[in-house]
Design an enzyme around this catalytic site. Structure first.
Site, mmCIF file in Angstrom:
data_model
loop_
_atom_site.group_PDB
_atom_site.id
_atom_site.type_symbol
_atom_site.label_atom_id
_atom_site.label_comp_id
_atom_site.label_asym_id
_atom_site.label_seq_id
_atom_site.Cartn_x
_atom_site.Cartn_y
_atom_site.Cartn_z
ATOM 1 N N GLN A 103 23.652 -21.169 -20.682
ATOM 2 C CA GLN A 103 23.554 -19.707 -20.788
ATOM 3 C C GLN A 103 24.711 -19.155 -21.613
ATOM 4 O O GLN A 103 25.890 -19.407 -21.330
ATOM 5 C CB GLN A 103 23.533 -19.027 -19.412
ATOM 6 C CG GLN A 103 23.106 -17.554 -19.572
ATOM 7 C CD GLN A 103 23.131 -16.749 -18.283
ATOM 8 O OE1 GLN A 103 24.071 -16.852 -17.521
ATOM 9 N NE2 GLN A 103 22.117 -15.923 -18.071
ATOM 10 N N TYR A 173 25.821 -6.835 -18.900
ATOM 11 C CA TYR A 173 26.812 -7.418 -19.808
ATOM 12 C C TYR A 173 26.550 -6.932 -21.239
ATOM 13 O O TYR A 173 25.701 -6.069 -21.457
ATOM 14 C CB TYR A 173 26.797 -8.949 -19.684
ATOM 15 C CG TYR A 173 27.313 -9.398 -18.325
ATOM 16 C CD1 TYR A 173 28.627 -9.116 -17.945
ATOM 17 C CD2 TYR A 173 26.496 -10.059 -17.413
ATOM 18 C CE1 TYR A 173 29.116 -9.487 -16.699
ATOM 19 C CE2 TYR A 173 26.981 -10.439 -16.160
ATOM 20 C CZ TYR A 173 28.289 -10.153 -15.812
ATOM 21 O OH TYR A 173 28.772 -10.516 -14.583
ATOM 22 N N ARG A 221 17.344 -13.901 -21.296
ATOM 23 C CA ARG A 221 17.319 -13.272 -19.961
ATOM 24 C C ARG A 221 17.516 -11.773 -20.120
ATOM 25 O O ARG A 221 18.431 -11.324 -20.812
ATOM 26 C CB ARG A 221 18.426 -13.854 -19.073
ATOM 27 C CG ARG A 221 18.204 -13.466 -17.619
ATOM 28 C CD ARG A 221 19.071 -14.225 -16.661
ATOM 29 N NE ARG A 221 18.279 -14.513 -15.471
ATOM 30 C CZ ARG A 221 18.774 -14.662 -14.246
ATOM 31 N NH1 ARG A 221 20.072 -14.607 -14.046
ATOM 32 N NH2 ARG A 221 17.987 -14.905 -13.226
ATOM 33 N N GLY A 319 17.556 -18.972 -6.951
ATOM 34 C CA GLY A 319 19.006 -18.988 -7.102
ATOM 35 C C GLY A 319 19.698 -19.336 -5.805
ATOM 36 O O GLY A 319 20.054 -20.481 -5.534
ATOM 37 N N ARG A 320 19.856 -18.347 -4.956
ATOM 38 C CA ARG A 320 20.594 -18.566 -3.712
ATOM 39 C C ARG A 320 19.897 -19.580 -2.811
ATOM 40 O O ARG A 320 20.542 -20.264 -2.028
ATOM 41 C CB ARG A 320 20.809 -17.218 -3.021
ATOM 42 C CG ARG A 320 21.784 -16.327 -3.791
ATOM 43 C CD ARG A 320 21.721 -14.902 -3.317
ATOM 44 N NE ARG A 320 20.434 -14.298 -3.620
ATOM 45 C CZ ARG A 320 20.004 -13.149 -3.140
ATOM 46 N NH1 ARG A 320 20.773 -12.476 -2.302
ATOM 47 N NH2 ARG A 320 18.822 -12.656 -3.488
ATOM 48 N N CYS A 346 22.467 -13.114 2.490
ATOM 49 C CA CYS A 346 23.616 -12.362 3.029
ATOM 50 C C CYS A 346 24.674 -12.122 1.961
ATOM 51 O O CYS A 346 25.477 -11.193 2.083
ATOM 52 C CB CYS A 346 24.225 -13.116 4.212
ATOM 53 S SG CYS A 346 25.021 -14.682 3.758
ATOM 54 N N CYS A 350 28.317 -16.482 -1.638
ATOM 55 C CA CYS A 350 28.065 -16.686 -3.068
ATOM 56 C C CYS A 350 28.541 -15.492 -3.880
ATOM 57 O O CYS A 350 29.737 -15.327 -4.126
ATOM 58 C CB CYS A 350 26.605 -17.056 -3.305
ATOM 59 S SG CYS A 350 25.395 -15.889 -2.637
ATOM 60 N N CYS A 363 28.167 -21.301 0.156
ATOM 61 C CA CYS A 363 27.018 -20.682 0.807
ATOM 62 C C CYS A 363 27.422 -20.463 2.256
ATOM 63 O O CYS A 363 27.949 -21.385 2.894
ATOM 64 C CB CYS A 363 25.791 -21.588 0.715
ATOM 65 S SG CYS A 363 24.442 -20.994 1.769
ATOM 66 N N ALA A 394 29.347 -21.458 14.483
ATOM 67 C CA ALA A 394 30.365 -22.509 14.334
ATOM 68 C C ALA A 394 30.009 -23.739 15.159
ATOM 69 O O ALA A 394 30.080 -24.877 14.675
ATOM 70 C CB ALA A 394 31.738 -21.968 14.752
HETATM 71 C C1 LIG Z 1 26.814 -16.802 -7.059
HETATM 72 C C2 LIG Z 1 25.923 -16.197 -8.105
HETATM 73 C C3 LIG Z 1 26.303 -16.224 -9.429
HETATM 74 C C4 LIG Z 1 25.466 -15.699 -10.414
HETATM 75 N N1 LIG Z 1 25.813 -15.824 -11.728
HETATM 76 C C5 LIG Z 1 24.927 -15.521 -12.687
HETATM 77 C C6 LIG Z 1 25.154 -15.900 -14.040
HETATM 78 O O1 LIG Z 1 26.118 -16.590 -14.361
HETATM 79 N N2 LIG Z 1 24.252 -15.503 -14.972
HETATM 80 C C7 LIG Z 1 23.123 -14.805 -14.637
HETATM 81 O O2 LIG Z 1 22.334 -14.483 -15.515
HETATM 82 N N3 LIG Z 1 22.864 -14.496 -13.347
HETATM 83 C C8 LIG Z 1 23.708 -14.855 -12.371
HETATM 84 N N4 LIG Z 1 23.396 -14.628 -11.056
HETATM 85 C C9 LIG Z 1 22.076 -14.082 -10.706
HETATM 86 C C10 LIG Z 1 21.110 -15.233 -10.390
HETATM 87 O O3 LIG Z 1 20.855 -16.016 -11.519
HETATM 88 C C11 LIG Z 1 19.772 -14.718 -9.837
HETATM 89 O O4 LIG Z 1 19.144 -13.967 -10.840
HETATM 90 C C12 LIG Z 1 19.906 -13.866 -8.603
HETATM 91 O O5 LIG Z 1 20.734 -14.470 -7.639
HETATM 92 C C13 LIG Z 1 18.549 -13.566 -7.978
HETATM 93 O O6 LIG Z 1 17.912 -14.745 -7.629
HETATM 94 P P1 LIG Z 1 17.812 -15.247 -6.090
HETATM 95 O O7 LIG Z 1 17.317 -14.079 -5.308
HETATM 96 O O8 LIG Z 1 16.857 -16.385 -6.150
HETATM 97 O O9 LIG Z 1 19.186 -15.628 -5.697
HETATM 98 C C14 LIG Z 1 24.240 -15.112 -10.054
HETATM 99 C C15 LIG Z 1 23.884 -15.055 -8.713
HETATM 100 C C16 LIG Z 1 24.690 -15.610 -7.746
HETATM 101 C C17 LIG Z 1 24.238 -15.600 -6.311
#
Ligand SMILES: Cc1cc2nc3c(=O)[nH]c(=O)nc-3n(C[C@H](O)[C@H](O)[C@H](O)COP(=O)(O)O)c2cc1C
Length: 644
Positions: A103, A173, A221, A319-320, A346, A350, A363, A394
């Site tokens: 990316q 960004y 993206r 992602g998460r 939550c 992260c 996490c 815990a």
């Molecule tokens: C810890 C963390 C770091 C992230 N860093 C980026 C990143 O570097 N670039 C980006 O486009 N999105 C970033 N995101 C957004 C994720 O790529 C993703 O779009 C977002 O968490 C929603 O997806 P999810 O609901 O499956 O977690 C980040 C998200 C998390 C949780």
């Protein structure tokens, strides 16, 4: 054949076959070295993620230019010196058959790190919505330099062995800053009309394509919607798609939100349904005519499969969920859905830990993530007998980890059900998922061969008799009872009685305490139809609005017209009225048919004191040590088990 045929089917993008439609989306980890060099911690993390079997893995943000760094620990890609690290990154991402994309990122004004150095740049000198400070307006030369930097970094990605690149045009960004009329006030060909504001994005895409050649996938993206007052909508964004495709973009990754979006919608809290953003992906897919990645709160592969099968999207990013359970795809392949640890959204370990605490990725409920180098995967060399007292977060994770490593574990719980305070915390609106998690964790403990001995109060004598090799005290916290005259009256309860539903919600309830327990109790009461007043001694609630959970609570109470009385102490409770004191002023207010005490918790003490007296060695973890969040409890519970 599985019920996930669509998710597990291959797809070809510009001559590159991607083995399945599950995507590890880009996630900044803060694991690399200061200055942007890839290190062992990052490689161990990404390899563990890759083992999960996603078809496409997208690296965390890599900075295409030193002025674009969002934090000191962001992977760099602006110089050939970074090549060896990037090569190792690509190799580890590809280690299990998935394809790797890098990316490409420039933070623009959304970098406190660059603001502090006086080097932040943006389309216009408009202050960041998060940091409140303005960047320098980019000159045409600056624009040319950054466009070129995106291109050379893309070429570097190809040299490093990546299979594709993704241009980060989302989340507020630099590229979004050009697209958005909120941050772009330019009067030249890069500002004004949407077409002009799109110019920077298109030039970046063209330059990237020029640098990687024809035979290399380029993803873009985008935030399908800015999700902010006066921000652009999904219908606005459709206009840029044909030009992106014309510039050589092969797929669109349809995210949502920008810096300053309310509720942390980009990594959305549980108030948003899994897949809440898919409808925008579909609109983009229809307008662009190229493959689209949907993303947003997916924590189960089945709805993701559905989004692909129905044609709403071509890929789904988790992602998460990946951070929470890197093996979830494999478990789904084996039809072991009940073993999937589902992300509870939550954000404690992260995104919010990284953004607000400046720490590396973890996490909250999976202690392995971000600690891959410390995580003991193998059984313990010397199995021990271990007593674990208390089965909140815990205690449960300690029992699970110790059981997994082959120790002989006895887990005790004085209540009839395992789960500790989470059994109460999960009663607030949108927190049901926390209850699902803690019950899942309890079932996994039993699956790991550790029976949970409920209704069993452990004493120091019992421990002295059994003489286990190790004792982990996870006895949690207990409620603080404020010394207010009138607390023994029959209409006075505590938060646990209300959340545990042993006390029916009042019609007109006063909640005493505006911290997390008070706010959640107030939300619970409001969800049951109570009119709620909340009294808090501090000037405002200590629950911050900038976290996604805090935002959800504040919004919910606002919508339910909860009355907040800040800087207010409760002096006295009578049957007919409550006496409030704000500074020197006191006021009697009548009409409350219920008063609920929710002033917080303190570590539970009795057994700890007895063990200290007897000198029996033990490890204190979680709230028993200090009352904190799930994140800290899980981390300490797991560590105690790893160190046995
Ligand atoms: C810890 C963390 C770091 C992230 N860093 C980026 C990143 O570097 N670039 C980006 O486009 N999105 C970033 N995101 C957004 C994720 O790529 C993703 O779009 C977002 O968490 C929603 O997806 P999810 O609901 O499956 O977690 C980040 C998200 C998390 C949780």
């Amino acid at each position: 054949m599985t019920e996930l045929d669509a998710l597990f089917s291959p797809i070809t993008i510009r001559n590159t076959e991607i083995p399945n439609r599950a995507v590890l989306p880009p996630m900044g980890t803060g694991l690399c070295e200061k200055g942007g060099r890839v290190n062992d911690a990052l490689l161990a993390y990404i390899k563990r993620q890759a083992r999960g079997g996603a078809g496409l893995l997208i690296s965390e943000i890599t900075a295409v230019h030193p002025t674009g760094m969002v934090a000191p620990k962001q992977v760099g890609a602006w110089d050939d010196d970074f090549l060896p690290g990037l090569k190792a990154l690509a190799e580890n991402m590809r280690a299990f058959g998935g394809k790797a994309a890098m990316q490409l990122h420039h933070a623009g004004r959304e970098s406190f790190y660059m603001i502090k150095k006086g080097k932040a740049m943006g389309p216009s000198a408009v202050p960041s919505l998060v940091y409140g400070q303005a960047p320098a307006e980019m000159s045409i030369e600056d624009i040319r330099e950054i466009v070129a930097a995106f291109g050379t970094a893309a070429g570097r990605a190809r040299k490093a062995g990546f299979d594709a690149v993704e241009i980060h045009g989302a989340h507020g960004y630099l590229i979004t800053q050009f697209l958005s009329a909120i941050s772009n006030h330019r009067m030249d060909e890069y500002g004004g009309s949407f077409e002009n504001r799109s110019r920077f994005a298109i030039e970046v895409a063209e330059e990237v394509r020029r640098n990687v050649g024809d035979n290399f996938p380029v993803l873009f993206r985008i935030s399908a919607e800015e999700y902010i007052k006066n921000g652009y909508t999904v219908d606005d964004i459709l206009g840029i798609l044909p030009q992106l495709v014309g510039a050589g973009v092969d797929a669109i990754h349809a995210s949502v939100g920008t810096h300053g979006s309310p509720a942390g919608v980009t990594s959305a809290p549980p108030a948003f349904e899994p897949g809440f953003n898919v409808w925008r992906a579909r609109k983009i897919k229809e307008a662009a005519g190229i493959p689209v990645i949907a993303v947003g709160r997916f924590n189960d592969p089945r709805p993701a499969n559905n989004a692909i099968a129905t044609g709403d999207a071509d890929f789904v990013a988790f992602g998460r969920q990946q951070l929470c359970d890197p093996d979830f795809l494999q478990k789904a392949r084996e039809n072991r859905y009940e073993d999937i640890r589902k992300c509870i959204a939550c954000n404690q370990g992260c995104i919010e830990r990284e953004m607000f605490e400046g720490k590396s990725v973890r996490c909250a409920i999976n202690p392995e993530t971000g600690q891959e180098l410390a995580y003991p995967e193998q059984p313990a060399a010397q199995p021990k007998t271990v007593w674990i007292v208390g089965s909140g977060p815990a205690g449960l994770i300690a029992a699970y980890e110790a059981g997994r490593r082959g120790h002989e574990v006895s887990l005790f719980e004085k209540e009839p059900e395992a789960g500790g305070n989470i059994l109460y915390a999960c009663k607030a609106p949108h927190k049901e998922i926390y209850g699902d998690w803690i019950r899942w964790q309890a079932r996994q403990v039993e699956k790991a061969g550790v029976p949970i001995q409920t209704n069993t109060k452990v004493t120091a004598d019992m421990i002295a008799d059994a003489k286990p090799d190790a004792v982990i005290l996870a006895i949690g916290g207990e409620k603080i009872i404020p010394q207010i005259p009138g607390i023994d009256l029959p209409h006075v309860y505590d938060a646990w009685q209300v959340l545990g539903e042993t006390a029916a919600p009042g019609k007109n309830a006063l909640v005493v305490g505006g911290g997390l327990i008070g706010m959640e109790t107030a939300c619970f009461l409001a969800s049951k139809g109570s009119s709620v007043t909340l009294a808090e001694q501090l000037e405002s609630s200590p629950v911050p609005k900038y976290t996604s959970h805090g935002y959800t609570l504040h919004k919910y109470l606002r919508e339910k017209q909860c009355i907040f009385r800040f800087s207010t102490a409760v002096r006295k409770i009578d049957t007919a009225a409550v006496t409030f004191a704000a500074g020197e002023q006191t006021e009697e207010v009548s009409g409350f048919d219920q008063v609920v005490l929710a002033v917080g918790m303190k570590p539970r003490n009795a057994l700890k004191r007895d063990l200290e007296k007897s000198g029996f060695p033990h490890t204190l973890v979680g709230d028993a040590l200090e009352v904190r969040r799930i994140m800290e409890s899980v981390e300490e519970g797991a560590r105690a088990a790893w160190e046995l």
